[in-house]
Design a protein around this motif. Sequence first.
Motif, PDB file in Angstrom:
ATOM      1  N   VAL A 400       0.842  -1.198   0.000  1.00  0.00           N
ATOM      2  CA  VAL A 400       0.000   0.000   0.000  1.00  0.00           C
ATOM      3  C   VAL A 400       0.880   1.253   0.000  1.00  0.00           C
ATOM      4  O   VAL A 400       0.647   2.202  -0.758  1.00  0.00           O
ATOM      5  N   GLY A 401       1.909   1.255   0.844  1.00  0.00           N
ATOM      6  CA  GLY A 401       2.817   2.389   0.911  1.00  0.00           C
ATOM      7  C   GLY A 401       3.538   2.643  -0.402  1.00  0.00           C
ATOM      8  O   GLY A 401       3.679   3.794  -0.836  1.00  0.00           O
ATOM      9  N   VAL A 402       3.999   1.579  -1.054  1.00  0.00           N
ATOM     10  CA  VAL A 402       4.692   1.730  -2.341  1.00  0.00           C
ATOM     11  C   VAL A 402       3.745   2.309  -3.393  1.00  0.00           C
ATOM     12  O   VAL A 402       4.137   3.190  -4.178  1.00  0.00           O
ATOM     13  N   MET A 403       2.506   1.850  -3.410  1.00  0.00           N
ATOM     14  CA  MET A 403       1.538   2.352  -4.387  1.00  0.00           C
ATOM     15  C   MET A 403       1.227   3.837  -4.148  1.00  0.00           C
ATOM     16  O   MET A 403       1.103   4.611  -5.098  1.00  0.00           O
ATOM     17  N   PHE A 404       1.120   4.240  -2.889  1.00  0.00           N
ATOM     18  CA  PHE A 404       0.901   5.658  -2.594  1.00  0.00           C
ATOM     19  C   PHE A 404       2.111   6.495  -3.001  1.00  0.00           C
ATOM     20  O   PHE A 404       1.968   7.635  -3.452  1.00  0.00           O
ATOM     21  N   PHE A 405       3.313   5.941  -2.838  1.00  0.00           N
ATOM     22  CA  PHE A 405       4.526   6.670  -3.242  1.00  0.00           C
ATOM     23  C   PHE A 405       4.523   6.909  -4.749  1.00  0.00           C
ATOM     24  O   PHE A 405       4.868   8.012  -5.221  1.00  0.00           O
ATOM     25  N   ILE A 406       4.120   5.906  -5.524  1.00  0.00           N
ATOM     26  CA  ILE A 406       4.019   6.082  -6.974  1.00  0.00           C
ATOM     27  C   ILE A 406       2.997   7.164  -7.309  1.00  0.00           C
ATOM     28  O   ILE A 406       3.180   7.960  -8.247  1.00  0.00           O
ATOM     29  N   SER A 407       1.930   7.221  -6.510  1.00  0.00           N
ATOM     30  CA  SER A 407       0.868   8.206  -6.760  1.00  0.00           C
ATOM     31  C   SER A 407       1.349   9.642  -6.598  1.00  0.00           C
ATOM     32  O   SER A 407       0.742  10.571  -7.155  1.00  0.00           O
ATOM     33  N   VAL A 408       2.429   9.844  -5.823  1.00  0.00           N
ATOM     34  CA  VAL A 408       2.971  11.192  -5.626  1.00  0.00           C
ATOM     35  C   VAL A 408       3.288  11.852  -6.958  1.00  0.00           C
ATOM     36  O   VAL A 408       3.125  13.068  -7.128  1.00  0.00           O
ATOM     37  N   PHE A 409       3.721  11.053  -7.932  1.00  0.00           N
ATOM     38  CA  PHE A 409       4.175  11.594  -9.208  1.00  0.00           C
ATOM     39  C   PHE A 409       3.037  11.775 -10.218  1.00  0.00           C
ATOM     40  O   PHE A 409       3.282  12.140 -11.365  1.00  0.00           O
ATOM     41  N   PHE A 410       1.802  11.504  -9.776  1.00  0.00           N
ATOM     42  CA  PHE A 410       0.641  11.728 -10.632  1.00  0.00           C
ATOM     43  C   PHE A 410      -0.258  12.803 -10.027  1.00  0.00           C
ATOM     44  O   PHE A 410      -1.477  12.765 -10.166  1.00  0.00           O
ATOM     45  N   ALA A 411       0.359  13.779  -9.382  1.00  0.00           N
ATOM     46  CA  ALA A 411      -0.383  14.849  -8.724  1.00  0.00           C
ATOM     47  C   ALA A 411      -1.300  15.611  -9.688  1.00  0.00           C
ATOM     48  O   ALA A 411      -2.435  15.946  -9.320  1.00  0.00           O
ATOM     49  N   PRO A 412      -0.896  15.914 -10.932  1.00  0.00           N
ATOM     50  CA  PRO A 412      -1.812  16.649 -11.821  1.00  0.00           C
ATOM     51  C   PRO A 412      -3.126  15.916 -12.076  1.00  0.00           C
ATOM     52  O   PRO A 412      -4.165  16.550 -12.244  1.00  0.00           O
ATOM     53  N   ILE A 413      -3.086  14.602 -12.113  1.00  0.00           N
ATOM     54  CA  ILE A 413      -4.310  13.828 -12.334  1.00  0.00           C
ATOM     55  C   ILE A 413      -5.227  13.921 -11.120  1.00  0.00           C
ATOM     56  O   ILE A 413      -6.418  14.239 -11.222  1.00  0.00           O
ATOM     57  N   PHE A 414      -4.668  13.643  -9.941  1.00  0.00           N
ATOM     58  CA  PHE A 414      -5.472  13.662  -8.719  1.00  0.00           C
ATOM     59  C   PHE A 414      -5.959  15.073  -8.384  1.00  0.00           C
ATOM     60  O   PHE A 414      -7.022  15.240  -7.796  1.00  0.00           O
ATOM     61  N   ALA A 415      -5.174  16.094  -8.764  1.00  0.00           N
ATOM     62  CA  ALA A 415      -5.575  17.473  -8.481  1.00  0.00           C
ATOM     63  C   ALA A 415      -6.691  17.939  -9.408  1.00  0.00           C
ATOM     64  O   ALA A 415      -7.305  18.984  -9.153  1.00  0.00           O
ATOM     65  N   SER A 416      -6.959  17.187 -10.465  1.00  0.00           N
ATOM     66  CA  SER A 416      -7.974  17.593 -11.442  1.00  0.00           C
ATOM     67  C   SER A 416      -9.268  16.812 -11.281  1.00  0.00           C
ATOM     68  O   SER A 416     -10.049  16.704 -12.228  1.00  0.00           O
ATOM     69  N   ILE A 417      -9.489  16.260 -10.107  1.00  0.00           N
ATOM     70  CA  ILE A 417     -10.736  15.551  -9.821  1.00  0.00           C
ATOM     71  C   ILE A 417     -11.698  16.535  -9.153  1.00  0.00           C
ATOM     72  O   ILE A 417     -11.408  17.065  -8.080  1.00  0.00           O
ATOM     73  N   PRO A 418     -12.841  16.824  -9.756  1.00  0.00           N
ATOM     74  CA  PRO A 418     -13.761  17.835  -9.205  1.00  0.00           C
ATOM     75  C   PRO A 418     -14.487  17.356  -7.952  1.00  0.00           C
ATOM     76  O   PRO A 418     -14.543  16.147  -7.661  1.00  0.00           O
ATOM     77  N   GLY A 419     -15.053  18.312  -7.223  1.00  0.00           N
ATOM     78  CA  GLY A 419     -15.764  17.988  -5.994  1.00  0.00           C
ATOM     79  C   GLY A 419     -16.973  17.095  -6.226  1.00  0.00           C
ATOM     80  O   GLY A 419     -17.281  16.240  -5.390  1.00  0.00           O
ATOM     81  N   TRP A 420     -17.655  17.280  -7.366  1.00  0.00           N
ATOM     82  CA  TRP A 420     -18.833  16.453  -7.603  1.00  0.00           C
ATOM     83  C   TRP A 420     -18.451  14.998  -7.931  1.00  0.00           C
ATOM     84  O   TRP A 420     -19.307  14.127  -7.942  1.00  0.00           O
ATOM     85  N   ALA A 421     -17.161  14.743  -8.169  1.00  0.00           N
ATOM     86  CA  ALA A 421     -16.698  13.367  -8.357  1.00  0.00           C
ATOM     87  C   ALA A 421     -16.453  12.679  -7.025  1.00  0.00           C
ATOM     88  O   ALA A 421     -16.636  11.464  -6.895  1.00  0.00           O
ATOM     89  N   THR A 422     -16.030  13.431  -6.021  1.00  0.00           N
ATOM     90  CA  THR A 422     -15.738  12.841  -4.716  1.00  0.00           C
ATOM     91  C   THR A 422     -16.939  12.861  -3.773  1.00  0.00           C
ATOM     92  O   THR A 422     -16.937  12.153  -2.770  1.00  0.00           O
ATOM     93  N   GLY A 423     -17.952  13.672  -4.083  1.00  0.00           N
ATOM     94  CA  GLY A 423     -19.115  13.763  -3.197  1.00  0.00           C
ATOM     95  C   GLY A 423     -19.822  12.441  -3.028  1.00  0.00           C
ATOM     96  O   GLY A 423     -20.194  12.043  -1.915  1.00  0.00           O
ATOM     97  N   GLY A 424     -20.024  11.713  -4.121  1.00  0.00           N
ATOM     98  CA  GLY A 424     -20.670  10.406  -4.029  1.00  0.00           C
ATOM     99  C   GLY A 424     -19.867   9.432  -3.198  1.00  0.00           C
ATOM    100  O   GLY A 424     -20.430   8.631  -2.443  1.00  0.00           O
ATOM    101  N   ALA A 425     -18.541   9.488  -3.321  1.00  0.00           N
ATOM    102  CA  ALA A 425     -17.680   8.612  -2.526  1.00  0.00           C
ATOM    103  C   ALA A 425     -17.845   8.895  -1.039  1.00  0.00           C
ATOM    104  O   ALA A 425     -17.875   7.970  -0.215  1.00  0.00           O
ATOM    105  N   LEU A 426     -17.957  10.168  -0.666  1.00  0.00           N
ATOM    106  CA  LEU A 426     -18.137  10.519   0.743  1.00  0.00           C
ATOM    107  C   LEU A 426     -19.455   9.976   1.285  1.00  0.00           C
ATOM    108  O   LEU A 426     -19.516   9.472   2.409  1.00  0.00           O
ATOM    109  N   VAL A 427     -20.497  10.061   0.494  1.00  0.00           N
ATOM    110  CA  VAL A 427     -21.793   9.541   0.932  1.00  0.00           C
ATOM    111  C   VAL A 427     -21.723   8.025   1.119  1.00  0.00           C
ATOM    112  O   VAL A 427     -22.242   7.478   2.091  1.00  0.00           O
ATOM    113  N   ILE A 428     -21.060   7.338   0.195  1.00  0.00           N
ATOM    114  CA  ILE A 428     -20.953   5.878   0.284  1.00  0.00           C
ATOM    115  C   ILE A 428     -20.122   5.469   1.497  1.00  0.00           C
ATOM    116  O   ILE A 428     -20.482   4.535   2.229  1.00  0.00           O
ATOM    117  N   VAL A 429     -19.011   6.160   1.737  1.00  0.00           N
ATOM    118  CA  VAL A 429     -18.196   5.855   2.923  1.00  0.00           C
ATOM    119  C   VAL A 429     -18.998   6.110   4.191  1.00  0.00           C
ATOM    120  O   VAL A 429     -18.932   5.336   5.149  1.00  0.00           O
TER     121      VAL A 429
END
Length: 569
Positions: A400-429
Motif C-alpha cells: 500500500v505504501g509503495v503504491m501511494f509513493f508512486i501516486s505522488v508523481f501523478f499529482a496533476p491527475i489527482f488534483a484535477s478531480i472535481p468535488g462532484w466526483a468525490t461527493g458520491g464517494a463521501l456519501v458511500i463511505v
Amino acid sequence: MLTFVDKINAQVANSAVGRWFRLEGCGHPRERVGSRFFTEIRAGITTWAAMAYIISVNASILSDSGGNCVCPTGDGCVTDDTYLLCVQEVRRDLITTTAAVSALASFLMGFWANLPVGLAPGLGLNAYFAYSIVGFHGTGKTTYGEALAAVFLEGWIFFILSIFGLRQWLARAMPQSLVMAVGAGIGLFIAFIGLSSGNLGVIGGSTATFVGLGGCKPEDFLPDLPFYCNSRVLQNPTVWLGIFAGGIFTTFLMLYRIRGAILMGIFLVAIISWPRNTAVTYFPHTPAGDDLFDFFKKVVSFHPLSRIGNALDYSSYSTGRVWYALITVNTTGTLYSMAKFAGLRDPVTMDFENSTIAYCVDAFSISMGALMGTSPVTAFVESATGISEGGKTGITAMVVGVMFFISVFFAPIFASIPGWATGGALVIVGCLMIRNVREINWDYVGDAVPAFLTLIIIPLTYNIAYGVIAGIITYLLLNFVPYVIRKCTGDRIVPPGYETGEKWKVPPGGFAPLWMRNLARGETRIWLEDGADRPKEDPNNSHSISMESLNDKHVQEPGMMRSESLGRQ
C-alpha cells in the motif's frame, strides 16, 4: 507439481523476509495461517485501490480551510480570484502531501507492526480540522499554522502515551456503545459534507435553514451568497453527473463486490468532466479554469510543497489557542472504531497484536503529516478489503505504501478531480460507517441516549468534539446517578435493564504494554511476545479451535496466528 508462484512463495517464506513477517512455512511458532507472498502483494494493491480516493478527497476537504492563504476581508473571500488561485495551489500541495504521508505511514505500519493496515489522513478528522478548527477559508478559531502545530504536538504526546500503554488502555476502557456511536456519527458527518456545496451540492440551498435543496446553476445563486440558491434547484448538470456516475454507478460496482469500486466511480466522473467545452467541465474558460487545465496537462509531474510544507506556527504554543485545537483533535476513539469496523480487535482483550508498536507508528505519522501540512493520520477501514483478499501480514501494508509513493508523481491527475466526483464517494463511505450502530446497546436507555446524542450532534453541529462531549457527559449523568442510588440502597433500587448496560470498567488484558510485562519478569528481549521462541506445549493438553469456527468470522483478524487459530502444537 509446484507452480512458479508456489515456488516463489515457499522461497520467500523460508527466507529472512518470511520469518520477519511470519509467512506460513517460515517455522515461527506464530506464523500466520494462509499467508503467502503473492497473496500479500495482491491484497496490498486491493487495499490501495480502495483507499486511493483519499488523495483527492482529503485535498478537497482541507483546501476548504484556505491553508495559509490570507483573506484580506475576513469573510471567506469566496469571490476573490487571487485568493481562490492561492487555494488551488494549496490543494495541489495537499495532493502531494496526502500521497506522501500515506506512503510513509502505511510502509512503517507494515514493516514495524506487521499488520495489514493502510494509514492515511482520516476522513472526519480532516473535516473537523478544516471546518471546526481552522474554519472555511480561515474563519474558525485558530489559524492553519496553529492547527498544524497542535497536530504535531498531539502526535508526540500520543507517542509517549502509546509507549506506556495509556492510549490503548483508555480506548479499550470506553463503553463500546460510545465508541461505535463516534464512528457512526463521523459517517453521518462525512455523508453530509459529500451532499453539501463544494461536493455534490444536493443540499445547502437555503439561508433560513442552512440546508434545503441546492444544486442550482451559478447564475441562480443569491447575490453575494455563493452556493445558496435563489431559484431552480437541482438544475446544475454536475449534480446529476455526481449522483448517477459517481454514486449509483459506484454502488452497483460495490453490489457485485468489484475491488476499487469507489476509485472507479471517482475517475469516471472526473474523465467525463475533463473535456473543456461541455456543461460539466472542470476547466471552464476562466483564469482559474485555465490555471487548472495548464496543471492538468502535465499528467506526470512531481509537485513540490510550495505553501504548506513546515507551515507550523510554533509561537502559538504560548497563546492558548493551540491548546484548544490539541484537546479537541483526538484520533484514539476514531482509530479504535476503525479497528472494530475492520475486525482487527481481539474479542476478549479488545486489543490487537503489536498494538503498542502500531500506535507508536500511528502517532509518529501524525506528527510527520503535520510537518507536511495535513490533518491527523489514522487506520483506514478500507484495509478490510485487502484482508478479505488474504492479506495477513505487514507486506500488505508495505505494498500500500509503495503504491501511494508512486501516486505522488501523478499529482496533476489527482488534483484535477472535481468535488462532484468525490461527493458520491463521501456519501458511500458514510453509509459504510453508519453500520457501527448495529453494535450499540439499544436495549438500555443509559447506553442508547448517549450514543444517539453523539451520532446526531456530530453532523448537526459540524463538530465531532461536540458530539463526543455530549455523549460522555450524558453517559456519566445517566449511569453514575443510578450507580450511587444502587449502592446507597443495597441494590434495592435498580433501573430496569441496568445490568445489561455497558459499564465504564477496566478492560481485560491488563494495562501494561508487552515491553513492560517482559521487563517485569526479567526478559531482556522486551518485545518478545508471550509464547514466542519457547518450547511447544503437548498437543494433548492444548485447547484447539476448529477451522469451522474461524470460518464463521466475517473478517479474520490480521493478528490471528497459528498458535491462536489451531491451538498450540
